[in-house]
Write a protein that holds these residues in place. Structure first.
Motif, PDB file in Angstrom:
ATOM      1  N   SER A   1       9.421 -68.057 -41.010  1.00 48.72           N
ATOM      2  CA  SER A   1       8.240 -68.543 -40.302  1.00 48.72           C
ATOM      3  C   SER A   1       7.318 -67.366 -40.066  1.00 48.72           C
ATOM      4  CB  SER A   1       8.627 -69.187 -38.970  1.00 48.72           C
ATOM      5  OG  SER A   1       9.143 -68.204 -38.078  1.00 48.72           O
ATOM      6  N   ALA A   2       6.073 -67.650 -39.722  1.00 55.42           N
ATOM      7  CA  ALA A   2       5.121 -66.566 -39.465  1.00 55.42           C
ATOM      8  C   ALA A   2       5.596 -65.684 -38.320  1.00 55.42           C
ATOM      9  CB  ALA A   2       3.747 -67.155 -39.152  1.00 55.42           C
ATOM     10  N   GLU A   3       6.238 -66.300 -37.316  1.00 58.44           N
ATOM     11  CA  GLU A   3       6.700 -65.550 -36.149  1.00 58.44           C
ATOM     12  C   GLU A   3       7.805 -64.568 -36.492  1.00 58.44           C
ATOM     13  OE1 GLU A   3       4.440 -68.926 -35.214  1.00 58.44           O
ATOM     14  OE2 GLU A   3       6.367 -68.876 -36.301  1.00 58.44           O
ATOM     15  N   GLU A   4       8.549 -64.830 -37.568  1.00 57.28           N
ATOM     16  CA  GLU A   4       9.664 -63.961 -37.941  1.00 57.28           C
ATOM     17  C   GLU A   4       9.258 -62.849 -38.903  1.00 57.28           C
ATOM     18  OE1 GLU A   4      13.485 -66.052 -38.763  1.00 57.28           O
ATOM     19  OE2 GLU A   4      12.310 -67.876 -38.422  1.00 57.28           O
ATOM     20  N   THR A   5       7.977 -62.738 -39.204  1.00 55.10           N
ATOM     21  CA  THR A   5       7.509 -61.711 -40.129  1.00 55.10           C
ATOM     22  C   THR A   5       7.779 -60.318 -39.566  1.00 55.10           C
ATOM     23  OG1 THR A   5       5.746 -63.189 -40.862  1.00 55.10           O
ATOM     24  CG2 THR A   5       5.519 -60.854 -41.419  1.00 55.10           C
ATOM     25  N   ASP A   6       8.306 -59.434 -40.399  1.00 54.76           N
ATOM     26  CA  ASP A   6       8.609 -58.058 -39.978  1.00 54.76           C
ATOM     27  C   ASP A   6       7.346 -57.208 -40.108  1.00 54.76           C
ATOM     28  OD1 ASP A   6       9.571 -55.517 -39.518  1.00 54.76           O
ATOM     29  OD2 ASP A   6      11.406 -55.791 -40.687  1.00 54.76           O
ATOM     30  N   TRP A   7       6.479 -57.296 -39.108  1.00 53.03           N
ATOM     31  CA  TRP A   7       5.201 -56.599 -39.168  1.00 53.03           C
ATOM     32  C   TRP A   7       5.360 -55.089 -39.095  1.00 53.03           C
ATOM     33  CZ3 TRP A   7       1.108 -58.776 -41.026  1.00 53.03           C
ATOM     34  CH2 TRP A   7       0.953 -60.162 -40.918  1.00 53.03           C
ATOM     35  N   VAL A   8       6.400 -54.615 -38.447  1.00 55.64           N
ATOM     36  CA  VAL A   8       6.612 -53.164 -38.368  1.00 55.64           C
ATOM     37  C   VAL A   8       6.824 -52.578 -39.759  1.00 55.64           C
ATOM     38  CG1 VAL A   8       8.121 -51.331 -37.503  1.00 55.64           C
ATOM     39  CG2 VAL A   8       7.500 -53.252 -36.013  1.00 55.64           C
ATOM     40  N   GLN A   9       7.666 -53.242 -40.546  1.00 47.08           N
ATOM     41  CA  GLN A   9       7.880 -52.775 -41.925  1.00 47.08           C
ATOM     42  C   GLN A   9       6.615 -52.911 -42.759  1.00 47.08           C
ATOM     43  OE1 GLN A   9      11.266 -53.013 -44.565  1.00 47.08           O
ATOM     44  NE2 GLN A   9      12.323 -54.277 -43.037  1.00 47.08           N
ATOM     45  N   ILE A  10       5.859 -53.979 -42.518  1.00 46.08           N
ATOM     46  CA  ILE A  10       4.624 -54.172 -43.275  1.00 46.08           C
ATOM     47  C   ILE A  10       3.644 -53.035 -42.991  1.00 46.08           C
ATOM     48  CG2 ILE A  10       2.567 -55.629 -43.452  1.00 46.08           C
ATOM     49  CD1 ILE A  10       4.398 -58.055 -43.291  1.00 46.08           C
ATOM     50  N   VAL A  11       3.547 -52.624 -41.734  1.00 47.32           N
ATOM     51  CA  VAL A  11       2.697 -51.474 -41.402  1.00 47.32           C
ATOM     52  C   VAL A  11       3.159 -50.235 -42.158  1.00 47.32           C
ATOM     53  CG1 VAL A  11       1.980 -49.890 -39.567  1.00 47.32           C
ATOM     54  CG2 VAL A  11       1.998 -52.356 -39.143  1.00 47.32           C
ATOM     55  N   GLU A  12       4.465 -50.030 -42.228  1.00 47.01           N
ATOM     56  CA  GLU A  12       4.999 -48.859 -42.933  1.00 47.01           C
ATOM     57  C   GLU A  12       4.634 -48.893 -44.412  1.00 47.01           C
ATOM     58  OE1 GLU A  12       9.148 -49.030 -42.071  1.00 47.01           O
ATOM     59  OE2 GLU A  12       8.929 -48.263 -40.026  1.00 47.01           O
ATOM     60  N   TRP A  13       4.685 -50.068 -45.017  1.00 42.65           N
ATOM     61  CA  TRP A  13       4.318 -50.169 -46.430  1.00 42.65           C
ATOM     62  C   TRP A  13       2.814 -49.958 -46.623  1.00 42.65           C
ATOM     63  CZ3 TRP A  13       7.163 -49.324 -50.342  1.00 42.65           C
ATOM     64  CH2 TRP A  13       8.513 -49.636 -50.328  1.00 42.65           C
ATOM     65  N   TYR A  14       2.009 -50.443 -45.669  1.00 42.50           N
ATOM     66  CA  TYR A  14       0.576 -50.160 -45.760  1.00 42.50           C
ATOM     67  C   TYR A  14       0.285 -48.665 -45.586  1.00 42.50           C
ATOM     68  CZ  TYR A  14      -1.224 -54.897 -46.227  1.00 42.50           C
ATOM     69  OH  TYR A  14      -1.542 -56.143 -46.709  1.00 42.50           O
ATOM     70  N   ASP A  15       1.071 -47.995 -44.771  1.00 43.78           N
ATOM     71  CA  ASP A  15       0.931 -46.539 -44.662  1.00 43.78           C
ATOM     72  C   ASP A  15       1.163 -45.880 -46.017  1.00 43.78           C
ATOM     73  OD1 ASP A  15       0.340 -46.616 -41.962  1.00 43.78           O
ATOM     74  OD2 ASP A  15       2.421 -46.283 -41.326  1.00 43.78           O
ATOM     75  N   GLU A  16       2.174 -46.349 -46.737  1.00 43.49           N
ATOM     76  CA  GLU A  16       2.452 -45.819 -48.071  1.00 43.49           C
ATOM     77  C   GLU A  16       1.292 -46.138 -49.020  1.00 43.49           C
ATOM     78  OE1 GLU A  16       4.735 -43.920 -49.126  1.00 43.49           O
ATOM     79  OE2 GLU A  16       6.286 -43.990 -47.591  1.00 43.49           O
ATOM     80  N   LEU A  17       0.793 -47.349 -48.939  1.00 44.63           N
ATOM     81  CA  LEU A  17      -0.291 -47.759 -49.827  1.00 44.63           C
ATOM     82  C   LEU A  17      -1.556 -46.936 -49.562  1.00 44.63           C
ATOM     83  CD1 LEU A  17      -1.112 -49.717 -52.056  1.00 44.63           C
ATOM     84  CD2 LEU A  17      -1.728 -51.376 -50.287  1.00 44.63           C
ATOM     85  N   VAL A  18      -1.864 -46.689 -48.295  1.00 41.52           N
ATOM     86  CA  VAL A  18      -3.025 -45.853 -47.959  1.00 41.52           C
ATOM     87  C   VAL A  18      -2.815 -44.431 -48.466  1.00 41.52           C
ATOM     88  CG1 VAL A  18      -4.297 -44.817 -46.042  1.00 41.52           C
ATOM     89  CG2 VAL A  18      -3.745 -47.263 -45.999  1.00 41.52           C
ATOM     90  N   ARG A  19      -1.581 -43.935 -48.349  1.00 39.37           N
ATOM     91  CA  ARG A  19      -1.289 -42.585 -48.848  1.00 39.37           C
ATOM     92  C   ARG A  19      -1.489 -42.513 -50.358  1.00 39.37           C
ATOM     93  NH1 ARG A  19       2.864 -40.367 -51.347  1.00 39.37           N
ATOM     94  NH2 ARG A  19       4.164 -42.242 -51.111  1.00 39.37           N
ATOM     95  N   LEU A  20      -1.116 -43.562 -51.055  1.00 39.62           N
ATOM     96  CA  LEU A  20      -1.216 -43.571 -52.514  1.00 39.62           C
ATOM     97  C   LEU A  20      -2.642 -43.759 -53.014  1.00 39.62           C
ATOM     98  CD1 LEU A  20       1.882 -45.816 -53.277  1.00 39.62           C
ATOM     99  CD2 LEU A  20       1.627 -43.450 -54.021  1.00 39.62           C
ATOM    100  N   THR A  21      -3.426 -44.560 -52.304  1.00 46.92           N
ATOM    101  CA  THR A  21      -4.725 -44.974 -52.848  1.00 46.92           C
ATOM    102  C   THR A  21      -5.932 -44.604 -51.992  1.00 46.92           C
ATOM    103  OG1 THR A  21      -4.710 -47.131 -51.733  1.00 46.92           O
ATOM    104  CG2 THR A  21      -3.565 -46.978 -53.851  1.00 46.92           C
ATOM    105  N   ALA A  22      -5.716 -44.368 -50.699  1.00 52.82           N
ATOM    106  CA  ALA A  22      -6.826 -44.160 -49.759  1.00 52.82           C
ATOM    107  C   ALA A  22      -7.807 -45.335 -49.803  1.00 52.82           C
ATOM    108  CB  ALA A  22      -7.558 -42.851 -50.042  1.00 52.82           C
ATOM    109  N   SER A  23      -7.322 -46.500 -50.162  1.00 56.79           N
ATOM    110  CA  SER A  23      -8.177 -47.674 -50.332  1.00 56.79           C
ATOM    111  C   SER A  23      -8.665 -48.204 -48.988  1.00 56.79           C
ATOM    112  CB  SER A  23      -7.402 -48.778 -51.060  1.00 56.79           C
ATOM    113  OG  SER A  23      -8.054 -50.019 -50.940  1.00 56.79           O
ATOM    114  N   PRO A  24      -9.976 -48.405 -48.840  1.00 64.35           N
ATOM    115  CA  PRO A  24     -10.484 -49.017 -47.604  1.00 64.35           C
ATOM    116  C   PRO A  24      -9.935 -50.421 -47.387  1.00 64.35           C
ATOM    117  CG  PRO A  24     -12.275 -47.983 -48.845  1.00 64.35           C
ATOM    118  CD  PRO A  24     -11.076 -47.995 -49.736  1.00 64.35           C
TER     119      PRO A  24
END
Length: 395
Positions: A289-312
């Motif tokens: 369900s939406a409530e069970e989404t692991d947002w903490v891990q998602i933030v961590e993956w976005y941190d990696e994505l920003v590091r890789l691409t610097a994409s706005p």
């Protein structure tokens, strides 16, 4: 006349002509001429008309691609004969070529590599591929790039001239090919499922012949997004946000395949942007369900994505994830670091302000976001969001 069939066959026919010796620009012109004849002459059931040399007596043929290849090749030869300055090329191509052995090569995939040749800038490669292979009109591509149609037409024409002398067996840059495939997929995902399916098909073939973890990552990302397609719109055609989607309508077979592909790519420990995006998509798919989404891990993956691409865009999506993981004010603080002119900035700000309780500002921002929306379903959704909050405020 089946337009989807023509769009599917056109890039393969261009590829055949190029491998036979036609330069890219001339090949596309000849194929366009053949498509015009097909539009005028093919019956509504999509079958090709009789033999193009007139010997068929109007009897339908069973090989529409072969019909297009024959007509396009003859259009090309006619153009060569008419151009007296190209006598040398005429001598090279005058004889009818030997038929391609068994159709072993995927001409569409080969054409992707030609359009992504290193002699082109990435922007030109994407535009040319979308035009020649993706089947998008120049106007559609211009809208995607936010430039006038005439400007995009000139860019595509220059790109065609650039690759005209390139040997067809010289591949382009894999990273550019992946970006092209992803852009084609996104065009299909937002409005044309056939383009999305074609992008997946080509990425599967590329993954089968290319030992590259980012190819696998892109395929995983496409499958994980495509799995959610049945739930993205309601019965009335309205856009359904991810949090409100009926997850029972998601395609679990595609999700399973996508997750397995992602795991195999990540195991090689050479992280790339498509793997990081696929990891985010996998975390959404994993939540019951939406409530069970692991947002903490998602933030961590976005941190990696920003590091890789610097994409706005990645930073904008990260702000949403931060708002879910740490609260709307944390999300607004992350959003404050970004350019307010970014596409979807107002929509993200509206969502976060609504969650923070500022309904007046949220309603205004939803309305502003609707005015700048890039497509009708998104515009209608944002308009409804603004109307919903205004109704609450009046009540």
């Amino acid at each position: 006349m089946n337009e989807s069939l023509l769009r599917e066959l056109a890039p393969a026919v261009i590829g055949v002509l190029v491998r036979r010796g036609a330069d890219f620009a001339a090949a596309e012109d000849a194929v366009q001429d053949a498509l015009v004849e097909a539009v005028r002459g093919w019956p509504d059931d999509g079958a090709a008309p009789g033999s193009p040399d007139g010997a068929g007596g109007g009897v339908p043929v069973r090989d529409p691609k072969g019909w297009l290849v024959t007509v396009a090749w003859r259009k090309f030869l006619d153009a060569v004969r008419a151009d007296t300055s190209r006598r040398r090329r005429e001598e090279l191509v005058e004889a009818e070529p030997v038929p391609d052995p068994g159709g072993a090569l995927d001409d569409t995939l080969q054409l992707y590599f030609l359009c992504a040749h290193p002699s082109l800038t990435p922007a030109s490669a994407v535009a040319l591929t979308l035009r020649a292979v993706g089947g998008l009109s120049t106007r559609q591509i211009a809208r995607a790039y936010l430039v006038p149609e005439a400007t995009m037409a000139q860019r595509i024409s220059r790109a065609k001239r650039t690759v005209s002398g390139v040997r067809f067996d010289q591949p382009g840059d894999v990273a550019t090919v992946l970006r092209v495939l992803y852009l084609v997929f996104n065009e299909g995902y937002s409005g044309d499922v056939d383009l999305a399916a074609e992008a997946i098909r080509l990425t599967r073939q590329l993954a089968a012949r290319t030992d590259h973890e980012e190819v696998t990552g892109l395929l995983a990302l496409m499958l994980l997004h495509h799995a959610r397609r049945p739930a993205r719109t309601g019965p009335d055609g309205r856009l359904v946000p991810l949090a409100e989607q009926d997850r029972g309508r998601w395609d679990t077979v595609l999700i399973t395949e996508g997750v397995e592909l992602l795991q195999s790519a990540l195991a090689r420990d050479r992280l790339g942007e498509f793997q990081a995006q696929a990891a985010v998509a996998a975390l959404h798919a994993d939540a019951r369900s939406a409530e069970e989404t692991d947002w903490v891990q998602i933030v961590e993956w976005y941190d990696e994505l920003v590091r890789l691409t610097a994409s706005p865009v990645a930073r904008l999506n990260r702000a949403v994830a931060v708002g879910e993981a740490d609260g709307p004010r944390a999300g607004l603080a992350a959003l404050a670091e970004l350019d307010p002119g970014l596409p979807r900035h107002d929509a993200v700000a509206a969502y976060l302000h609504e969650r923070d309780g500022d309904l007046v500002l949220a309603a205004r921002l939803y309305a502003e976001a609707a005015r700048s929306a890039s497509n009708i379903p998104e515009r209608d959704h944002l308009t409804r969001q603004a109307a919903r909050l205004n109704a609450r405020l009046r009540g």
